[in-house]
Enzyme design. Structure first.
Site, short mmCIF file in Angstrom:
data_model
loop_
_atom_site.label_atom_id
_atom_site.label_comp_id
_atom_site.label_asym_id
_atom_site.label_seq_id
_atom_site.Cartn_x
_atom_site.Cartn_y
_atom_site.Cartn_z
N THR A 40 27.16 -6.69 -133.37
CA THR A 40 26.10 -7.36 -134.12
C THR A 40 25.27 -8.26 -133.20
OG1 THR A 40 25.69 -8.62 -136.15
CG2 THR A 40 27.60 -9.28 -134.85
N CYS A 41 24.28 -8.93 -133.78
CA CYS A 41 23.36 -9.80 -133.05
C CYS A 41 24.11 -10.79 -132.17
CB CYS A 41 22.49 -10.56 -134.04
SG CYS A 41 21.46 -11.85 -133.34
N PRO A 42 23.75 -11.01 -130.94
CA PRO A 42 22.67 -10.38 -130.18
C PRO A 42 23.17 -9.30 -129.22
CG PRO A 42 23.38 -12.32 -129.00
CD PRO A 42 24.34 -12.12 -130.15
N VAL A 43 24.40 -8.82 -129.45
CA VAL A 43 25.04 -7.96 -128.44
C VAL A 43 24.24 -6.67 -128.12
CG1 VAL A 43 27.13 -6.67 -127.88
CG2 VAL A 43 27.31 -8.95 -128.85
N HIS A 96 23.72 -1.66 -135.88
CA HIS A 96 23.17 -2.93 -136.35
C HIS A 96 21.70 -2.72 -136.75
CE1 HIS A 96 21.53 -7.14 -135.40
NE2 HIS A 96 22.26 -7.27 -136.47
#
Lengths: 89, 142
Positions: free
Chosen positions: A28-31, A55
């Protein structure tokens, strides 16, 4: 008038083998953005990076990053929760 | 001077877990989108750069002696949110800059060896923050 021939085979079928694969499914964010950025830094000019993800926001945001970095977005495929993005450095 | 539109400078004053997340997510997002990013760690934020302290901050609201934080952490784990440790490492790997406030170090009796020096690019004061901020399109106080 001379006939102009344009070879569009390559443009229609971006089946270039990916040089780098980024699998951020389940992340998920920001991966996803961060992993794509890391891959771009490692890629050589001309390299194709293939990204798999789930995502939804990243499906929109990775193309934004690609544009901001003046790279080429080859394709965005799949659904919001299961997508593949191809980028050329 | 560098292109003003291409830099984010964040002051991380809070040491609350959720706010440290905000700073690192925004910083990493900026780097990923091709901007430069600097985080100026000061006051309670600088505490998080001590050895073993990065994940130790309370929740800014509804911490409930750690119970609220525990619940939020469980939910974050389920959502597969990256750890602060990974985010700080990514931030550095993508070229992010970490500044440590030396006045905070003096007030709180923090020595350089108490901090994770491998992550810190500069020990400095307000003048350095202003120099960074004046050439940044975005600057935030968290």
């Amino acid at each position: 008038m001379p006939e102009i021939k344009v070879d569009t085979r390559e443009a229609q079928c971006p089946a270039v083998e990916a040089n780098i694969v980024v699998d951020c499914r389940g992340e998920t964010c920001p991966v996803p953005l961060v992993e794509v950025r890391k891959a771009i830094r490692k890629a050589a000019p001309g390299d194709v990076i293939e990204v798999f993800g789930t995502h939804p926001a990243s499906k929109k945001e990775i193309p934004m990053a690609v544009e901001a970095l003046s790279l080429e977005l080859l394709s965005v495929e799949g659904t919001d929760t299961d997508w593949t993005i191809r980028i050329q450095r | 001077m560098e292109d003003k539109a291409d830099k984010v400078t964040i002051v991380l004053h809070s040491g609350d877990m959720d706010k440290v997340y905000s700073a690192l997510i925004i910083g990493n997002g900026a780097l990923a989108m091709g901007m430069e990013a600097t985080i100026f760690f000061t006051f309670w934020g600088l505490q998080r750069l001590k050895r073993g302290a990065l994940e130790k901050g309370p929740l800014s609201k509804m911490n409930m002696l750690g119970l609220g934080k525990w619940m939020v952490k469980q939910r974050m784990k389920r959502a597969n949110v990256a750890t602060l440790e990974k985010m700080l490492q990514d931030f550095k790997e993508l070229g992010g800059k970490v500044m440590a406030c030396d006045m905070t170090m003096e007030i709180m009796g923090i020595r350089p060896e108490d901090l994770r020096q491998e992550f810190i690019d500069e020990y400095c004061a307000v003048g350095s923050y202003i120099q960074e901020a004046r050439e940044s399109a975005i600057t935030l106080f968290i």
